[in-house]
Design a protein around this motif. Sequence first.
Motif, short mmCIF file in Angstrom:
data_model
loop_
_atom_site.label_atom_id
_atom_site.label_comp_id
_atom_site.label_asym_id
_atom_site.label_seq_id
_atom_site.Cartn_x
_atom_site.Cartn_y
_atom_site.Cartn_z
N ALA A 119 14.53 -9.97 68.14
CA ALA A 119 14.31 -11.36 68.57
C ALA A 119 15.60 -12.05 68.99
O ALA A 119 15.58 -12.92 69.87
N ILE A 120 16.73 -11.66 68.41
CA ILE A 120 18.00 -12.30 68.75
C ILE A 120 18.77 -11.56 69.85
O ILE A 120 19.83 -11.99 70.27
N SER A 121 18.21 -10.46 70.31
CA SER A 121 18.94 -9.63 71.27
C SER A 121 19.11 -10.31 72.63
O SER A 121 20.09 -10.04 73.33
N GLY A 122 18.21 -11.18 73.02
CA GLY A 122 18.29 -11.83 74.33
C GLY A 122 19.58 -12.62 74.52
O GLY A 122 20.32 -12.38 75.49
N PRO A 123 19.89 -13.58 73.64
CA PRO A 123 21.13 -14.35 73.80
C PRO A 123 22.39 -13.48 73.73
O PRO A 123 23.36 -13.73 74.44
N LEU A 124 22.35 -12.46 72.92
CA LEU A 124 23.49 -11.56 72.81
C LEU A 124 23.66 -10.76 74.10
O LEU A 124 24.79 -10.61 74.60
N ARG A 125 22.55 -10.30 74.66
CA ARG A 125 22.60 -9.58 75.93
C ARG A 125 23.18 -10.46 77.04
O ARG A 125 23.94 -10.01 77.90
N GLU A 126 22.84 -11.74 77.01
CA GLU A 126 23.35 -12.67 78.02
C GLU A 126 24.88 -12.76 77.94
O GLU A 126 25.57 -12.77 78.96
#
Length: 195
Positions: A119-126
């Motif tokens: 769930a937190i991977s999106g902002p980290l990927r950004e």
Amino acid sequence: MSKPREEKYQAILDAATEAFAEYGYFSCQVSKIAKLAGVADGTIYLYFKNKEDILVSLFTDRMGQFTEEIRKEIAQCQTTKERLLRIARTHITYMQKNRSLAMVTQIEIRQSDPQIREAISGPLREYFQLIELVLAEGVAKGEMVLSDFKVGRQMFFGTLDAVMSDWVLSKKPRSLNGVENIIFDLMNGAFKIKD
């Protein structure tokens, strides 16, 4: 969200940051977050489904703010050298100013279950994509040499991450002012960055 509702939402996230840093995610009770936020326990559930939702929302919100701050900072830079230094400086400064958030991101989120990590991977990927973009632009402009942007990003972010983990886990946290120059010197040797 209306302004009062947004203010309460942010107050709960601020309280959750402090509570998770102090008690640890798994030991922290929602009632502790509510008390720190100055709201009734039930109010938390008007904004979040459960404690996991609070952690994911906290990371998503704060990481979004963090990445946006880095975007603004590097927009002012002319060279790859300046951009990488600015990313390192902003990363270190932001975490030093927000020690509780640093503790949550460096310790608590890494212990979470796979669903939370996903769930937190999106902002980290950004954030990762932003670093890779700076590296790719540097190569395209002939300002550095790098054959694999992902590996380059892993080296750069990994170094920042290791420095922050050491700082968070240290019994006597020291100032990290100027550390970005040391990190840049390491990257300079690896990437052959030109002035």
